[in-house]
Scaffold this motif. Structure first.
Motif, short mmCIF file in Angstrom:
data_model
loop_
_atom_site.label_atom_id
_atom_site.label_comp_id
_atom_site.label_asym_id
_atom_site.label_seq_id
_atom_site.Cartn_x
_atom_site.Cartn_y
_atom_site.Cartn_z
N ALA A 89 0.83 -1.21 0.00
CA ALA A 89 0.00 0.00 0.00
C ALA A 89 0.86 1.25 0.00
O ALA A 89 0.56 2.23 -0.69
CB ALA A 89 -0.92 -0.01 1.22
N ARG A 90 1.94 1.25 0.76
CA ARG A 90 2.82 2.42 0.80
C ARG A 90 3.44 2.68 -0.57
O ARG A 90 3.52 3.83 -1.02
CB ARG A 90 3.91 2.22 1.85
N ALA A 91 3.86 1.61 -1.25
CA ALA A 91 4.43 1.77 -2.59
C ALA A 91 3.39 2.35 -3.56
O ALA A 91 3.71 3.22 -4.38
CB ALA A 91 4.95 0.43 -3.09
N ARG B 150 -7.20 1.68 15.99
CA ARG B 150 -8.08 0.51 15.89
C ARG B 150 -7.35 -0.67 15.27
O ARG B 150 -7.48 -1.81 15.73
CB ARG B 150 -9.32 0.87 15.07
N HIS B 151 -6.59 -0.40 14.23
CA HIS B 151 -5.86 -1.49 13.57
C HIS B 151 -4.76 -2.03 14.48
O HIS B 151 -4.51 -3.25 14.50
CB HIS B 151 -5.25 -0.98 12.27
N ALA B 152 -4.11 -1.15 15.24
CA ALA B 152 -3.07 -1.61 16.17
C ALA B 152 -3.66 -2.52 17.24
O ALA B 152 -3.04 -3.52 17.63
CB ALA B 152 -2.38 -0.41 16.80
N ARG B 153 -4.86 -2.19 17.71
CA ARG B 153 -5.52 -3.06 18.71
C ARG B 153 -5.84 -4.42 18.10
O ARG B 153 -5.70 -5.45 18.76
CB ARG B 153 -6.79 -2.39 19.22
N GLN B 154 -6.26 -4.42 16.86
CA GLN B 154 -6.56 -5.69 16.20
C GLN B 154 -5.30 -6.54 16.05
O GLN B 154 -5.34 -7.76 16.25
CB GLN B 154 -7.18 -5.43 14.83
N LEU C 255 5.41 -2.78 12.67
CA LEU C 255 4.18 -2.61 11.90
C LEU C 255 3.52 -1.27 12.19
O LEU C 255 2.94 -0.64 11.29
CB LEU C 255 3.21 -3.75 12.21
N ARG C 256 3.58 -0.84 13.45
CA ARG C 256 3.01 0.47 13.79
C ARG C 256 3.74 1.59 13.05
O ARG C 256 3.11 2.56 12.59
CB ARG C 256 3.08 0.68 15.30
N ALA C 257 5.06 1.45 12.90
CA ALA C 257 5.82 2.45 12.15
C ALA C 257 5.43 2.43 10.66
O ALA C 257 5.27 3.49 10.05
CB ALA C 257 7.31 2.19 12.31
N GLU C 258 5.27 1.22 10.11
CA GLU C 258 4.86 1.13 8.71
C GLU C 258 3.45 1.68 8.51
O GLU C 258 3.15 2.33 7.50
CB GLU C 258 4.93 -0.32 8.24
N LEU C 259 2.58 1.43 9.48
CA LEU C 259 1.22 1.98 9.41
C LEU C 259 1.26 3.50 9.46
O LEU C 259 0.50 4.19 8.77
CB LEU C 259 0.38 1.42 10.55
N GLY C 260 2.15 4.06 10.29
CA GLY C 260 2.31 5.51 10.33
C GLY C 260 2.80 6.07 9.00
O GLY C 260 2.38 7.16 8.59
N ASP C 261 3.67 5.33 8.32
CA ASP C 261 4.15 5.76 7.01
C ASP C 261 3.00 5.80 6.00
O ASP C 261 2.89 6.75 5.20
CB ASP C 261 5.24 4.82 6.49
N VAL C 262 2.14 4.78 6.03
CA VAL C 262 1.00 4.75 5.12
C VAL C 262 0.06 5.92 5.42
O VAL C 262 -0.44 6.59 4.50
CB VAL C 262 0.25 3.40 5.23
N SER C 263 -0.20 6.17 6.70
CA SER C 263 -1.06 7.28 7.08
C SER C 263 -0.47 8.61 6.63
O SER C 263 -1.18 9.50 6.15
CB SER C 263 -1.26 7.28 8.60
N ALA C 264 0.86 8.76 6.74
CA ALA C 264 1.51 9.98 6.30
C ALA C 264 1.36 10.16 4.79
O ALA C 264 1.16 11.29 4.30
CB ALA C 264 2.99 9.96 6.69
N CYS C 265 1.45 9.07 4.04
CA CYS C 265 1.26 9.15 2.58
C CYS C 265 -0.14 9.63 2.24
O CYS C 265 -0.34 10.44 1.33
CB CYS C 265 1.53 7.79 1.94
N VAL C 266 -1.15 9.12 2.96
CA VAL C 266 -2.53 9.55 2.72
C VAL C 266 -2.68 11.04 3.03
O VAL C 266 -3.31 11.79 2.28
CB VAL C 266 -3.50 8.71 3.56
N GLN C 267 -2.09 11.48 4.14
CA GLN C 267 -2.18 12.90 4.50
C GLN C 267 -1.49 13.78 3.47
O GLN C 267 -1.95 14.90 3.19
CB GLN C 267 -1.58 13.13 5.89
N GLN C 268 -0.41 13.30 2.90
CA GLN C 268 0.26 14.07 1.86
C GLN C 268 -0.62 14.22 0.62
O GLN C 268 -0.68 15.30 0.01
CB GLN C 268 1.59 13.40 1.50
N LEU C 269 -1.30 13.15 0.25
CA LEU C 269 -2.21 13.23 -0.89
C LEU C 269 -3.36 14.19 -0.61
O LEU C 269 -3.77 14.96 -1.49
CB LEU C 269 -2.76 11.83 -1.23
N VAL C 270 -3.88 14.15 0.61
CA VAL C 270 -4.95 15.08 0.99
C VAL C 270 -4.45 16.52 0.89
O VAL C 270 -5.14 17.41 0.38
CB VAL C 270 -5.45 14.77 2.41
N SER C 271 -3.25 16.77 1.40
CA SER C 271 -2.70 18.12 1.35
C SER C 271 -2.52 18.60 -0.09
O SER C 271 -2.84 19.75 -0.42
CB SER C 271 -1.35 18.15 2.08
#
Length: 232
Positions: A55-57, A113-117, A197-213
């Motif tokens: 997903a990050r790629a 939520r995903h981290a809890r799962q 995994l939490r770090a990789e999830l943060g990277d994916v979230s950052a990518c989404v925020q960049q697209l939003v910006s």
């Protein structure tokens, strides 16, 4: 005291007190749970890591948030959907920084939520690692007490009479360690994997925020482009 025909672990189990036998069976089941968790959770975390990297790629190659709609299922798609939903609800609002803050807040909730799962199922490993030695020790204490009672009833201190009962009792402690040590090691391994995994999830979230910006900046530029001809 009834002596077992030999001092193999199986014979010691068969000739142990019913309380000690129950504890041994419980510890064996706990060990089975530990190795099952290693296989099942390990497979789940490997799949999650693979999906996050993919997903990050894909997000890094996307120019707009709409380009990331084909990510399929999973947490990355949830992040994109949350961002799109907030952008839709914020249509027409002038404060772009506030929109970005709301998007970031939504993405944080998805991450948690995903981290809890992902952490689900690891707590039992911590419980086994913390309690199994003490459960085995309880079985040992119980078995040794029974051995001393048997010694008193037989009116003998012959080592051949004392040794089997003590060996049966110590087997409970050994099983407790056999259950606890792998549980602690596997739990620590999963804890490190979850941090990665939490770090990789943060990277994916950052990518989404960049697209939003980028999308918001494009909208602002388009609005300015429409206003300037009207002003002339």
């Amino acid at each position: 005291m009834k002596l077992p025909p030999d001092l193999s672990p199986w014979q010691m189990f068969l000739h142990a007190d019913w309380v000690v036998q129950t504890i041994m069976v419980g510890l064996a089941l706990a060990s089975l749970v530990t190795w099952t968790a290693l296989l099942a959770k390990g497979w789940e975390l490997r799949g999650a890591a693979r999906d996050l990297r993919s997903a990050r790629a894909a997000l890094l190659l996307s120019a707009r948030l709409s380009d990331a709609e084909a990510l399929g299922t999973g947490v990355a798609q949830d992040l994109v959907s949350e961002a799109q939903d907030e952008l839709l609800q914020s249509t027409g609002l002038p404060d772009k920084s506030a929109i970005k803050e709301r998007v970031a807040s939504r993405l944080d909730r998805v991450e948690l939520r995903h981290a809890r799962q992902l952490r689900g199922g690891t707590g039992v490993l911590a419980t086994i690692g913390a309690t199994a030695p003490f459960v085995g020790l309880f079985g040992t204490v119980w078995g040794i007490m029974n051995s001393f009672v048997g010694i008193a009833r037989s009116n003998t201190t012959n080592l051949a009479v004392v040794a089997p009962g003590i060996a049966e009792a110590l087997l409970a402690t050994a099983l407790g360690l056999v259950a606890a040590i792998p549980a602690v090691v596997i739990y620590n391994h999963f804890a490190r994997r979850l941090l990665a995994l939490r770090a990789e999830l943060g990277d994916v979230s950052a990518c989404v925020q960049q697209l939003v910006s980028r999308d918001l900046d494009r909208q602002q530029v388009a609005q300015l482009g429409r206003v300037q001809p009207e002003a002339r």
